[in-house]
Design a protein around this motif. Sequence first.
Motif, short mmCIF file in Angstrom:
data_model
loop_
_atom_site.label_atom_id
_atom_site.label_comp_id
_atom_site.label_asym_id
_atom_site.label_seq_id
_atom_site.Cartn_x
_atom_site.Cartn_y
_atom_site.Cartn_z
N ASP A 86 0.83 -1.20 0.00
CA ASP A 86 0.00 0.00 0.00
C ASP A 86 0.87 1.25 0.00
OD1 ASP A 86 0.74 0.63 2.76
OD2 ASP A 86 -0.64 -0.95 3.38
N VAL A 87 0.22 2.41 0.02
CA VAL A 87 0.94 3.68 -0.05
C VAL A 87 1.17 4.27 1.34
CG1 VAL A 87 0.17 4.20 -2.38
CG2 VAL A 87 -1.16 5.04 -0.45
N SER A 130 -3.13 5.76 4.62
CA SER A 130 -4.04 5.42 3.51
C SER A 130 -4.69 4.07 3.75
CB SER A 130 -3.25 5.39 2.19
OG SER A 130 -4.04 4.87 1.14
N ARG A 137 6.60 6.34 1.17
CA ARG A 137 5.16 6.11 1.13
C ARG A 137 4.83 4.71 0.67
NH1 ARG A 137 4.35 7.87 4.65
NH2 ARG A 137 2.12 7.50 4.43
N CYS A 152 -8.32 0.01 -3.45
CA CYS A 152 -7.11 0.59 -4.05
C CYS A 152 -7.33 0.93 -5.52
CB CYS A 152 -5.94 -0.39 -3.93
SG CYS A 152 -5.35 -0.71 -2.27
N SER A 170 -8.76 4.35 -5.96
CA SER A 170 -8.27 5.46 -5.13
C SER A 170 -6.76 5.62 -5.33
CB SER A 170 -8.63 5.24 -3.66
OG SER A 170 -8.14 4.00 -3.19
N SER A 171 -5.98 4.98 -4.50
CA SER A 171 -4.52 5.11 -4.59
C SER A 171 -3.95 4.36 -5.79
CB SER A 171 -3.86 4.58 -3.31
OG SER A 171 -4.18 3.21 -3.11
N PRO A 176 1.30 1.89 -5.13
CA PRO A 176 2.36 2.79 -4.69
C PRO A 176 3.21 3.30 -5.85
CG PRO A 176 2.28 0.81 -3.33
CD PRO A 176 1.39 0.56 -4.50
#
Length: 543
Positions: free
Chosen positions: A195-196, A200, A368, A386, A389-390, A393
């Motif tokens: 993940d970032v 998050s 991050r 994910c 959204s993000s 990474p």
Amino acid sequence: MAPPSKDLPSYRDVGVHSITDTSAVELPSALTCTGVPARRLKSGAFNGGVAAATSSEFFKSRSSWKPLAKKWDHRLSEETKSRKPSSLKVAANYLANPGLISLGGGLPSSDYFPFEHIEIRVPTVGQFTEEETKIAGQNLKIGKYDVPEGNSTYDLAIALNYGQGTGSAQLLRFVTEHTEIVHNPPYRDWQCIVDVGSTSALDMLYRMFCERGDYVISEEYTFATAVETAAPLGVKFLGVKIDDQGLIPEDLDQLLENWDEKVRGGRKPFVLYTVPSGQNPTGSTQGKARREEIYKVAQKHDLLIIEDEPYYFLQMQPYTGPNAPPAPLPATHEEFLKSLVPSLLRMDVDGRVVRMDSFSKVISPGARVGWITATSQICERFVRHCEVSSQNPSGFSQIILHRLLDEHWGHAGYLDWLIFIRKEYTQRRDIILQACEKYLPKELASWNPPAAGMFHWIKIAVEKHPDFGKKEIVEIEDDIFQVSINECVLMSPGSWFAADKDVKPTGLFFRATFAAAAGPDMTEAIRRFSIALKKVFKWEESK
């Protein structure tokens, strides 16, 4: 690939790996650093191309004897139940088909990535200080087409294109192997998702399990951002009493046992957020027995535990006092891993722990990049979040971390690095404790030596303030804070970290960090804080 040398110091647990029908060689257990090459051989061809579909299932050791995790359908929010797979991401599954010409995706050509290569200078294993890195560090060159040129399994052409919500296959493989070496979850269908960063990830987890009006339980003093992330979602925090080992399981049990929906204005909580090691802000660390007791309460009340562990590898040597020699560091990787308090993930027989790990405190926060470990069901829902959204990474961060951790240091070298920063943080912790012992009046300030993390929690004897009972505790706290600023030192007031801001504090605390400032500066800061404290309390040394 030749088997690792038996001369390696961590060559201990061995198994038999079949090479042909008639020959076999002994290799280290898959659950050790030296067992990773054999595990990778068994897993077959590695697919790490552009937007490669991937999963921890490709990289774990085979553990069919382990039970499956329980299902969490009854705890998933309506929002997360409604999420569907991204059609564009699903289409990437076909990119690995031999001979496929894709005109279906939106992947730009790497011809137009204006980066031919990047170069980084990093420490060699065993020479980790800044000065050693300047002299004996190694330059790592990351090229655009390292994969087709046979130089690496990861290059800029892959890293700088779109990716999957799981994170890149290359970095996911490393964190999956690392997680199994360190924690070895006791159920079969666990997975990791890159993940970032944990903030998050936490936002997504709240959305996955909480509805507006729900409560999340935590320590009574907790990571302020965890509370602030939940608030706009309509999710409230409720604190449980703590002691020198953090959250008190009996109080957690009583809170849940006596829950009254009408009085509380919300359904019985089922999400517990906890920072078990080097807790922010109190610096407390839950021992093995404490974690087992908390887990039993979670089983009794069917809680899902968010185990936020950015400080797990900042567990330090025991504090031996200002004049005693420091305790010796672990001599081997095996000793180091055994010295760590077992994680909640390691004792999670149900699949009720969502563990959040991060490179923020052991490599750099600006990367991050972190990862969660949870059941395959939870990870599948997490990826759906994910994707919209993000996404994934940063490719720059992932490829730099992969080149450093996987191809340069390897798992064994990474453990060496973690042992190194254990030594460094132990020294920093000892400096601030010695400064407190020298300058802070014992009648006004007390503390427990932190066993992990970055924070030192100082309790102030507020009842000794001349206006105690006339002034609110938060007013006295603010007086200390303002006078400290005037003395040119910044310490964080404890009220900033209250889980429930509506509850009046019954104690007065300040948080200091020993992570960033140089040793002499830390000592001077504590001296200045002592001056401020004495001014506010009108304290004379003769008392």
